[in-house]
Design an enzyme around this catalytic site. Structure first.
Site, PDB file in Angstrom:
ATOM      1  N   HIS A 156      -8.647  -4.526  -0.840  1.00  0.00           N
ATOM      2  CA  HIS A 156      -6.885  -3.916  -0.467  1.00  0.00           C
ATOM      3  C   HIS A 156      -5.876  -5.074   0.615  1.00  0.00           C
ATOM      4  O   HIS A 156      -5.243  -4.356   0.569  1.00  0.00           O
ATOM      5  CB  HIS A 156      -6.732  -2.600   0.220  1.00  0.00           C
ATOM      6  CG  HIS A 156      -6.470  -2.231   0.030  1.00  0.00           C
ATOM      7  ND1 HIS A 156      -5.373  -1.294  -1.395  1.00  0.00           N
ATOM      8  CD2 HIS A 156      -5.250  -0.918   0.797  1.00  0.00           C
ATOM      9  CE1 HIS A 156      -4.400  -0.925  -1.502  1.00  0.00           C
ATOM     10  NE2 HIS A 156      -4.163  -0.481   0.454  1.00  0.00           N
TER      11      HIS A 156
ATOM     12  N   ASP B 284     -10.228  -4.110  -5.500  1.00  0.00           N
ATOM     13  CA  ASP B 284     -10.048  -2.854  -4.156  1.00  0.00           C
ATOM     14  C   ASP B 284     -10.072  -1.617  -3.835  1.00  0.00           C
ATOM     15  O   ASP B 284     -10.332  -1.338  -5.562  1.00  0.00           O
ATOM     16  CB  ASP B 284      -8.130  -3.123  -5.037  1.00  0.00           C
ATOM     17  CG  ASP B 284      -7.657  -2.204  -3.349  1.00  0.00           C
ATOM     18  OD1 ASP B 284      -7.697  -1.293  -2.598  1.00  0.00           O
ATOM     19  OD2 ASP B 284      -6.345  -2.628  -3.244  1.00  0.00           O
TER      20      ASP B 284
ATOM     21  N   SER C  31       0.831  -1.107   0.068  1.00  0.00           N
ATOM     22  CA  SER C  31      -0.012  -0.063   0.040  1.00  0.00           C
ATOM     23  C   SER C  31       0.700   1.143  -0.362  1.00  0.00           C
ATOM     24  O   SER C  31       2.076   1.430  -0.641  1.00  0.00           O
ATOM     25  CB  SER C  31      -1.397  -0.176   1.157  1.00  0.00           C
ATOM     26  OG  SER C  31      -1.733   1.352   1.166  1.00  0.00           O
TER      27      SER C  31
END
Length: 202
Positions: free
Chosen positions: A183, A152, A102
């Site tokens: 995610h 996501d 991320s």
């Protein structure tokens, strides 16, 4: 920068640069790295930016909107820190592979976007395009693995496809794995990342 360094048992292996997601710490990805390669040295770093008490690697203006000025500054800051760490811990500065999730994957991508020599390669879990409308350096010889979730909500598929295209157009070899997840990290993407890593660096 707050960090953890662990010396591996195989000096020929890349040093794994571990970069956590928003709200993480320098210890979050240690189990992931152990799963990836338990013989490699690890340099795991905590982001220097705080967002409502949550560590990050660079500021953002809103969800999905990066503070580009801060991103550029923090990218250089991290790059310089790796160089200093290579001298301190006596590892090969040119043999560093980033493993980011991320926000950590985003700054790893930014390193490739700004300075090709910063990384030998990268494993990017759920990254976004760090910057648009800039010329990338020559990334010939760089290997990148991208893991993405088809569902996501933070990183839509178009972001992944754009990032892959930008890296490939700059000369990088990119492999992308799609999972039917959101995610979060999945076991499937971790397994695929390990296969990719083992093929290139084992």
């Amino acid at each position: 920068m707050i960090h953890v360094f662990t010396k591996g048992t195989d000096p020929m292996k890349p040093v794994l640069l571990l970069l956590h997601g928003t709200g993480g710490t320098e210890r979050d990805l240690l189990p992931l790295a152990e799963r990836l390669d338990d013989t490699a040295s690890l340099l795991s770093v905590r982001g220097n930016v705080s967002e409502n008490g949550m560590p990050r690697f660079f500021r953002r203006l809103a969800e999905g909107i990066f503070d580009e000025e801060d991103l550029i500054f923090r990218t250089k800051e991290l790059d310089d820190f790796i160089t200093e760490s290579a001298e301190k811990y006596e590892f090969d500065r040119h043999n560093v592979v980033a493993v980011g999730y991320s926000n950590g994957a985003n700054i790893a991508s930014s390193m490739l976007f700004h300075r090709a020599e910063s990384l030998r390669g990268a494993i990017l879990h759920h990254p976004m395009v760090p910057r648009r409308g800039i010329d990338l350096p020559n990334l010939d010889g760089k290997n990148v693995f991208i893991a993405a979730g088809k569902n996501d909500p933070i990183c839509p598929p178009q972001e992944t496809e754009d990032l892959q295209a930008l890296l490939q157009n700059a000369g990088a070899s990119v492999e992308t794995f799609w999972d039917n997840q959101g995610h979060q990290l999945s076991y499937a993407e971790l397994d695929e990342a390990k296969k990719w890593y083992t093929t290139l660096f084992a």
